[in-house]
Design a protein around this motif. Structure first.
Motif, PDB file in Angstrom:
ATOM      1  N   SER A  21      -5.792  14.956 -38.223  1.00 51.14           N
ATOM      2  CA  SER A  21      -5.450  16.356 -38.469  1.00 51.14           C
ATOM      3  C   SER A  21      -4.415  16.849 -37.458  1.00 51.14           C
ATOM      4  O   SER A  21      -3.446  17.514 -37.833  1.00 51.14           O
ATOM      5  CB  SER A  21      -6.703  17.230 -38.405  1.00 51.14           C
ATOM      6  OG  SER A  21      -6.368  18.594 -38.544  1.00 51.14           O
ATOM      7  N   ASN A  22      -4.615  16.536 -36.202  1.00 57.31           N
ATOM      8  CA  ASN A  22      -3.681  16.971 -35.163  1.00 57.31           C
ATOM      9  C   ASN A  22      -2.272  16.424 -35.396  1.00 57.31           C
ATOM     10  O   ASN A  22      -1.284  17.126 -35.162  1.00 57.31           O
ATOM     11  CB  ASN A  22      -4.174  16.563 -33.779  1.00 57.31           C
ATOM     12  CG  ASN A  22      -5.318  17.413 -33.290  1.00 57.31           C
ATOM     13  OD1 ASN A  22      -5.612  18.473 -33.841  1.00 57.31           O
ATOM     14  ND2 ASN A  22      -6.007  16.951 -32.265  1.00 57.31           N
TER      15      ASN A  22
ATOM     16  N   ILE B 244      -0.706  18.317 -38.499  1.00 60.16           N
ATOM     17  CA  ILE B 244      -0.289  19.709 -38.277  1.00 60.16           C
ATOM     18  C   ILE B 244       0.709  19.846 -37.133  1.00 60.16           C
ATOM     19  O   ILE B 244       1.111  20.955 -36.790  1.00 60.16           O
ATOM     20  CB  ILE B 244      -1.499  20.655 -38.071  1.00 60.16           C
ATOM     21  CG1 ILE B 244      -2.286  20.295 -36.817  1.00 60.16           C
ATOM     22  CG2 ILE B 244      -2.377  20.682 -39.305  1.00 60.16           C
ATOM     23  CD1 ILE B 244      -3.406  21.274 -36.485  1.00 60.16           C
ATOM     24  N   GLY B 245       1.100  18.736 -36.534  1.00 61.78           N
ATOM     25  CA  GLY B 245       2.142  18.761 -35.522  1.00 61.78           C
ATOM     26  C   GLY B 245       1.668  18.967 -34.097  1.00 61.78           C
ATOM     27  O   GLY B 245       2.484  19.158 -33.198  1.00 61.78           O
ATOM     28  N   LYS B 246       0.370  18.906 -33.872  1.00 57.28           N
ATOM     29  CA  LYS B 246      -0.153  19.063 -32.506  1.00 57.28           C
ATOM     30  C   LYS B 246      -0.105  17.756 -31.722  1.00 57.28           C
ATOM     31  O   LYS B 246      -0.253  17.768 -30.508  1.00 57.28           O
ATOM     32  CB  LYS B 246      -1.606  19.552 -32.542  1.00 57.28           C
ATOM     33  CG  LYS B 246      -1.753  21.004 -32.894  1.00 57.28           C
ATOM     34  CD  LYS B 246      -3.194  21.429 -32.735  1.00 57.28           C
ATOM     35  CE  LYS B 246      -3.361  22.910 -32.957  1.00 57.28           C
ATOM     36  NZ  LYS B 246      -4.759  23.328 -32.737  1.00 57.28           N
ATOM     37  N   ALA B 247       0.052  16.644 -32.415  1.00 59.79           N
ATOM     38  CA  ALA B 247       0.092  15.336 -31.757  1.00 59.79           C
ATOM     39  C   ALA B 247       1.106  14.462 -32.484  1.00 59.79           C
ATOM     40  O   ALA B 247       1.503  14.750 -33.616  1.00 59.79           O
ATOM     41  CB  ALA B 247      -1.290  14.687 -31.794  1.00 59.79           C
ATOM     42  N   LYS B 248       1.534  13.426 -31.816  1.00 57.38           N
ATOM     43  CA  LYS B 248       2.460  12.448 -32.383  1.00 57.38           C
ATOM     44  C   LYS B 248       1.699  11.164 -32.689  1.00 57.38           C
ATOM     45  O   LYS B 248       0.632  10.914 -32.140  1.00 57.38           O
ATOM     46  CB  LYS B 248       3.578  12.134 -31.386  1.00 57.38           C
ATOM     47  CG  LYS B 248       4.377  13.338 -30.944  1.00 57.38           C
ATOM     48  CD  LYS B 248       5.270  13.829 -32.026  1.00 57.38           C
ATOM     49  CE  LYS B 248       6.159  14.950 -31.504  1.00 57.38           C
ATOM     50  NZ  LYS B 248       6.862  15.602 -32.575  1.00 57.38           N
TER      51      LYS B 248
ATOM     52  N   GLN C 146     -10.239  14.505 -36.508  1.00 58.85           N
ATOM     53  CA  GLN C 146      -9.445  15.451 -35.720  1.00 58.85           C
ATOM     54  C   GLN C 146      -8.099  14.869 -35.276  1.00 58.85           C
ATOM     55  O   GLN C 146      -7.079  15.557 -35.313  1.00 58.85           O
ATOM     56  CB  GLN C 146     -10.232  15.935 -34.505  1.00 58.85           C
ATOM     57  CG  GLN C 146      -9.573  17.099 -33.774  1.00 58.85           C
ATOM     58  CD  GLN C 146      -9.481  18.332 -34.649  1.00 58.85           C
ATOM     59  OE1 GLN C 146     -10.469  18.761 -35.219  1.00 58.85           O
ATOM     60  NE2 GLN C 146      -8.296  18.905 -34.779  1.00 58.85           N
TER      61      GLN C 146
ATOM     62  N   THR D 231       8.527  15.364 -40.567  1.00 59.16           N
ATOM     63  CA  THR D 231       7.845  15.162 -39.288  1.00 59.16           C
ATOM     64  C   THR D 231       6.931  13.941 -39.373  1.00 59.16           C
ATOM     65  O   THR D 231       6.671  13.422 -40.461  1.00 59.16           O
ATOM     66  CB  THR D 231       6.982  16.388 -38.932  1.00 59.16           C
ATOM     67  OG1 THR D 231       5.925  16.495 -39.901  1.00 59.16           O
ATOM     68  CG2 THR D 231       7.808  17.663 -38.888  1.00 59.16           C
TER      69      THR D 231
END
Length: 92
Positions: free
Chosen positions: A48-49, A52-56, A45, A16
């Motif tokens: 980190s995002n 962990i796959g919360k953002a590209k 943040q 990813t």
């Protein structure tokens, strides 16, 4: 084909953007905060995002990371794979 070669191919096909960024950061000895500050962010943040796959990774950020040694080939493959999945979902 050796087991380790197959494993490496599988890793590339499932890697990813977060994996890529984490590997880049680790390889260069950067903390999330170090990288965030280099990119002009006040907190880690954002990094980190992504990890962990919360953002590209936005293209504007990728362009700033490539001269620092981000794996361009892997990033292109991940962008294309992600776009292909998104396009296939929209065309159903």
């Amino acid at each position: 084909m050796s087991k380790s070669h197959k494993m490496k191919q599988n890793d590339l096909s499932t890697q990813t953007q977060g994996d890529l960024l984490r590997e880049f950061r680790s390889r260069h000895g950067f903390t999330q905060m170090d990288l965030a500050e280099m990119l002009g962010y006040e907190t880690p943040q954002f990094i980190s995002n992504i990890e962990i796959g919360k953002a590209k990774i936005p293209l504007s950020v990728a362009k700033r990371l490539i001269p620092l040694g981000l794996n361009t080939s892997a990033l292109k493959s991940i962008y294309l794979r992600d776009y292909k999945k998104k396009l296939e979902r929209k065309l159903r």
